[in-house]
Design a protein around this motif. Structure first.
Motif, PDB file in Angstrom:
ATOM      1  N   LEU A  86       0.832  -1.207   0.000  1.00 31.50           N
ATOM      2  CA  LEU A  86       0.000   0.000   0.000  1.00 31.50           C
ATOM      3  C   LEU A  86       0.868   1.258   0.000  1.00 31.50           C
ATOM      4  O   LEU A  86       0.588   2.214  -0.729  1.00 31.50           O
ATOM      5  N   THR A  87       1.929   1.242   0.801  1.00 34.99           N
ATOM      6  CA  THR A  87       2.833   2.385   0.859  1.00 34.99           C
ATOM      7  C   THR A  87       3.541   2.575  -0.473  1.00 34.99           C
ATOM      8  O   THR A  87       3.659   3.698  -0.967  1.00 34.99           O
ATOM      9  N   ALA A  88       4.013   1.492  -1.078  1.00 39.52           N
ATOM     10  CA  ALA A  88       4.714   1.574  -2.360  1.00 39.52           C
ATOM     11  C   ALA A  88       3.813   2.113  -3.465  1.00 39.52           C
ATOM     12  O   ALA A  88       4.276   2.836  -4.353  1.00 39.52           O
ATOM     13  N   LEU A  89       2.530   1.770  -3.409  1.00 38.87           N
ATOM     14  CA  LEU A  89       1.582   2.236  -4.420  1.00 38.87           C
ATOM     15  C   LEU A  89       1.049   3.636  -4.124  1.00 38.87           C
ATOM     16  O   LEU A  89       0.334   4.214  -4.936  1.00 38.87           O
ATOM     17  N   GLY A  90       1.385   4.163  -2.954  1.00 41.77           N
ATOM     18  CA  GLY A  90       0.914   5.495  -2.580  1.00 41.77           C
ATOM     19  C   GLY A  90      -0.549   5.524  -2.184  1.00 41.77           C
ATOM     20  O   GLY A  90      -1.192   6.570  -2.262  1.00 41.77           O
ATOM     21  N   LEU A  91      -1.083   4.392  -1.745  1.00 43.91           N
ATOM     22  CA  LEU A  91      -2.485   4.324  -1.343  1.00 43.91           C
ATOM     23  C   LEU A  91      -2.605   4.538   0.158  1.00 43.91           C
ATOM     24  O   LEU A  91      -1.845   3.969   0.932  1.00 43.91           O
ATOM     25  N   CYS A  92      -3.559   5.349   0.563  1.00 46.03           N
ATOM     26  CA  CYS A  92      -3.808   5.635   1.982  1.00 46.03           C
ATOM     27  C   CYS A  92      -5.299   5.473   2.269  1.00 46.03           C
ATOM     28  O   CYS A  92      -6.028   6.464   2.385  1.00 46.03           O
ATOM     29  N   PRO A  93      -5.786   4.238   2.378  1.00 45.86           N
ATOM     30  CA  PRO A  93      -7.219   4.046   2.620  1.00 45.86           C
ATOM     31  C   PRO A  93      -7.653   4.608   3.962  1.00 45.86           C
ATOM     32  O   PRO A  93      -6.899   4.593   4.926  1.00 45.86           O
ATOM     33  N   ARG A  94      -8.879   5.136   3.996  1.00 48.88           N
ATOM     34  CA  ARG A  94      -9.428   5.671   5.243  1.00 48.88           C
ATOM     35  C   ARG A  94      -9.953   4.580   6.148  1.00 48.88           C
ATOM     36  O   ARG A  94     -10.000   4.742   7.360  1.00 48.88           O
ATOM     37  N   GLU A  95     -10.400   3.461   5.545  1.00 40.44           N
ATOM     38  CA  GLU A  95     -10.919   2.359   6.336  1.00 40.44           C
ATOM     39  C   GLU A  95     -10.574   1.040   5.669  1.00 40.44           C
ATOM     40  O   GLU A  95     -10.328   0.980   4.469  1.00 40.44           O
ATOM     41  N   ALA A  96     -10.547  -0.016   6.492  1.00 35.94           N
ATOM     42  CA  ALA A  96     -10.224  -1.350   6.002  1.00 35.94           C
ATOM     43  C   ALA A  96     -11.077  -2.360   6.756  1.00 35.94           C
ATOM     44  O   ALA A  96     -11.323  -2.210   7.943  1.00 35.94           O
ATOM     45  N   ALA A  97     -11.526  -3.399   6.047  1.00 36.29           N
ATOM     46  CA  ALA A  97     -12.375  -4.431   6.640  1.00 36.29           C
ATOM     47  C   ALA A  97     -11.659  -5.775   6.560  1.00 36.29           C
ATOM     48  O   ALA A  97     -11.077  -6.118   5.527  1.00 36.29           O
ATOM     49  N   PHE A  98     -11.711  -6.530   7.656  1.00 33.03           N
ATOM     50  CA  PHE A  98     -11.032  -7.816   7.750  1.00 33.03           C
ATOM     51  C   PHE A  98     -11.974  -8.855   8.342  1.00 33.03           C
ATOM     52  O   PHE A  98     -12.948  -8.516   9.001  1.00 33.03           O
ATOM     53  N   ASP A  99     -11.631 -10.136   8.130  1.00 36.50           N
ATOM     54  CA  ASP A  99     -12.432 -11.178   8.769  1.00 36.50           C
ATOM     55  C   ASP A  99     -11.919 -11.443  10.177  1.00 36.50           C
ATOM     56  O   ASP A  99     -10.942 -10.842  10.617  1.00 36.50           O
ATOM     57  N   ALA A 100     -12.580 -12.337  10.867  1.00 36.41           N
ATOM     58  CA  ALA A 100     -12.294 -12.549  12.284  1.00 36.41           C
ATOM     59  C   ALA A 100     -10.945 -13.190  12.556  1.00 36.41           C
ATOM     60  O   ALA A 100     -10.503 -13.232  13.695  1.00 36.41           O
ATOM     61  N   GLY A 101     -10.255 -13.672  11.532  1.00 33.06           N
ATOM     62  CA  GLY A 101      -8.949 -14.281  11.727  1.00 33.06           C
ATOM     63  C   GLY A 101      -7.852 -13.289  12.047  1.00 33.06           C
ATOM     64  O   GLY A 101      -6.757 -13.668  12.468  1.00 33.06           O
ATOM     65  N   PHE A 102      -8.104 -12.019  11.840  1.00 32.38           N
ATOM     66  CA  PHE A 102      -7.104 -10.983  12.088  1.00 32.38           C
ATOM     67  C   PHE A 102      -7.190 -10.498  13.526  1.00 32.38           C
ATOM     68  O   PHE A 102      -8.277 -10.297  14.055  1.00 32.38           O
ATOM     69  N   GLY A 103      -6.045 -10.293  14.138  1.00 30.94           N
ATOM     70  CA  GLY A 103      -5.993  -9.756  15.493  1.00 30.94           C
ATOM     71  C   GLY A 103      -6.125  -8.243  15.471  1.00 30.94           C
ATOM     72  O   GLY A 103      -5.544  -7.573  14.621  1.00 30.94           O
ATOM     73  N   THR A 104      -6.866  -7.695  16.396  1.00 28.74           N
ATOM     74  CA  THR A 104      -7.131  -6.262  16.424  1.00 28.74           C
ATOM     75  C   THR A 104      -5.860  -5.443  16.609  1.00 28.74           C
ATOM     76  O   THR A 104      -5.594  -4.520  15.839  1.00 28.74           O
TER      77      THR A 104
END
Length: 129
Positions: free
Chosen positions: A22-40
């Motif tokens: 994301l940093t290399a592409l210059g993208l800065c999303p305001r929000e991101a959605a993940f499934d329950a497998g990801f730790g907060t």
């Protein structure tokens, strides 16, 4: 782009690479959605490098910020992502590689995603303007 690793990689192991891309592409999303497998905590820590004030939504999590309407919108977006993954597996053969080894799997997945992208782009209206 699809991320492939040998064996069963935990979701949290893929986050540093995603943040770097994301940093290399210059993208800065305001929000991101993940499934329950990801730790907060791990997710917030890794994505804070991309954008410090990013809003993280983890499906089934009790600590998701925002109004009820915002949480429902983010949950629906996450469910839509699952449908896209299932479509890639079913229609483009992304679920199982027919080539041997890790390199073959990367090639197979890359072509499956490319075929999906080409078909999606071909359905867009053409501006002859």
């Amino acid at each position: 782009p699809p991320k492939l690793v040998v064996g069963q990689a935990g979701e949290n192991a893929l986050l540093p690479g995603t943040a770097e891309e994301l940093t290399a592409l210059g993208l800065c999303p305001r929000e991101a959605a993940f499934d329950a497998g990801f730790g907060t905590l791990v997710t917030r820590e890794q994505l804070a490098r991309v954008r410090p004030d990013i809003e993280i939504f983890i499906a089934g999590g009790r600590h998701n910020a925002g109004s009820r309407r915002t949480r429902r919108r983010r949950a629906r977006y996450r469910v839509g992502c699952e449908g896209r993954i299932a479509h890639l597996k079913r229609e483009y053969g992304a679920g199982r590689s027919r080539l041997k080894g890790a390199t073959g799997a990367r090639i197979w997945e890359g072509w499956a995603v490319f075929a999906y992208d080409v078909e999606t782009a071909s359905a867009l209206p053409v501006d002859t303007g």
